[in-house]
Scaffold this active site. Structure first.
Site, short mmCIF file in Angstrom:
data_model
loop_
_atom_site.label_atom_id
_atom_site.label_comp_id
_atom_site.label_asym_id
_atom_site.label_seq_id
_atom_site.Cartn_x
_atom_site.Cartn_y
_atom_site.Cartn_z
N ASP A 96 -42.93 -11.97 101.58
CA ASP A 96 -42.37 -11.26 100.44
C ASP A 96 -42.98 -11.86 99.15
OD1 ASP A 96 -39.92 -9.21 99.98
OD2 ASP A 96 -39.88 -10.71 98.38
N TYR B 104 -39.31 -8.23 89.59
CA TYR B 104 -39.88 -6.89 89.82
C TYR B 104 -40.35 -6.27 88.52
CZ TYR B 104 -38.25 -7.20 94.58
OH TYR B 104 -38.07 -7.59 95.89
N HIS C 197 -38.82 -8.92 108.54
CA HIS C 197 -39.22 -9.39 107.22
C HIS C 197 -38.79 -10.83 106.94
CE1 HIS C 197 -40.63 -8.65 103.16
NE2 HIS C 197 -39.47 -9.04 102.64
#
Length: 371
Positions: free
Chosen positions: A174, A294, A348
């Site tokens: 990630d 983000y 993930h």
């Protein structure tokens, strides 16, 4: 050079009392009967989580487990950064950074710390540095803009300097993969190997990308909804995340369900694992600041892939439940890929989901790079 300050996790009792009161006063929304996970976290599931959190979950147990490991904070560019520093007892150990992403935390790596630092074969040992990303967990909220992946990578390089590590490996998934890419690009002479469990680079112009993963096929455009919100309005969503523990849990735990190898309920991870990760966000008030990463990515998209081909030996661990993946020839345009594995299970969060698969792959990649 700023000092390394010893750190212990010690959440004040009044913070835990406030949490309990907020959980007791949770106002749950209604739900359309039979909708399941199609609208997000089901009402009955979240009620169960909140009830368990109130009646059975013991933060102090997990706090004590984190405090088994040496921890420090240091200040870089005005930002506090927290990290575990777990030294192996074996003389052959090499330093290795393990970097988490969103919505994870250093809790992702708790199950792999002991196997990596104290293996059966001392030749496979690592000294571990496990940072909390700026704006996440015990690093505390960010207080200025500009903490994009390359700046974080530079800061982590400075942590290596302060620890006296001349050569070290880097590993992540990630955001941890993106930061690790940047660490290898910024300091190729210092990083002895780059290992990632998320490889996401664009194909050459005119060539198709890798086929959609099972997650991408299943979720479609809805799968990116969280990114659109956090990438444009992190402050707005932050009012929910830092004010409502039930809201924070729903926002985070949904992704553990969607992004695990086998989404839905039941999940391989325990309620304690999920809630300990949520607690790291809650007690530090980093719901809003974690979302800012983000937004930062959108301001500095050039930090998402290397500017030039990275010469550092690179290992890519492909887990079947991962969100996205790249074809090996596309990865090799950017990285010196020397290790490419297709693993039998995991999603993930492999260090949490399948630690017994994650650890041997990390060991195997770094074994020929030790010197």
């Amino acid at each position: 050079m700023a000092a390394l300050e010893p750190f212990l996790v010690d959440v004040p009792a009044d913070v835990l009392a406030d949490l309990s009161e907020r959980l007791r006063r949770t106002r749950f929304p209604n739900e359309i009967a039979g909708i399941g996970w199609r609208h997000g976290v089901p009402l009955d599931y979240l009620r169960e989580i909140v009830t368990y959190w109130l009646d059975a979950y013991d933060w102090r147990t997990h706090e004590a487990r984190l405090n088994r490991y040496q921890q420090f904070t240091t200040t870089i560019d005005g930002q506090r950064i927290h990290f575990l520093h777990v030294r192996s007892r074996h003389q052959a150990a090499i330093p290795l950074f393990l970097t988490h992403g969103w919505p994870g935390s250093l809790v992702e790596f708790v199950e792999v710390i002991d196997p990596l630092t104290d293996p059966a074969d001392p030749a496979d040992a690592f000294h571990l540095v496990v940072p909390s990303l700026p704006g996440y967990g015990f690093s505390g909220p960010t207080t200025q803009a500009g903490w994009h992946p390359r700046r974080i990578a530079d800061a982590f390089g400075q942590i290596a300097d302060r620890l006296g590590y001349e050569r070290y490996g880097v590993q992540g998934g990630d955001w941890g993969a993106i930061v690790s890419y940047n660490m290898a690009e910024l300091r190729p002479e210092r990083v002895l190997g780059l290992h990632v469990n998320l490889m996401n680079v664009p194909p050459p112009e005119g060539e198709p990308a890798a086929p959609p993963t099972a997650w991408a096929t299943r979720e479609g455009a809805a799968g990116g909804g969280y990114e659109a919100i956090q990438g444009t309005r992190p402050q707005t969503i932050g009012y929910l995340l830092d004010d409502s523990p039930a809201g924070l849990a729903a926002w985070i735990i949904e992704k553990f369900h969607e992004w695990a190898e086998h989404p839905g309920d039941p999940l391989a991870l325990t309620a304690d694992q999920l809630l300990t990760n949520v607690m790291v966000y809650w007690v530090n008030r980093t719901g809003a600041s974690s979302a800012r990463l983000y937004w930062e990515r959108r301001q500095a998209p050039e930090t998402m892939v290397p500017r030039r081909r990275v010469s550092v030996p690179t290992g890519v661990a492909n887990y079947p439940g991962e969100l996205v993946r790249s074809l090996r020839p596309h990865a090799e345009r950017y990285f010196n890929v020397t290790h490419w594995t297709e693993l039998p299970s995991g999603g993930h969060f492999p260090a949490m989901e399948v630690p017994a698969i994650f650890v041997p792959d990390v060991r195997a990649f770094f074994r020929p790079l030790r010197c």
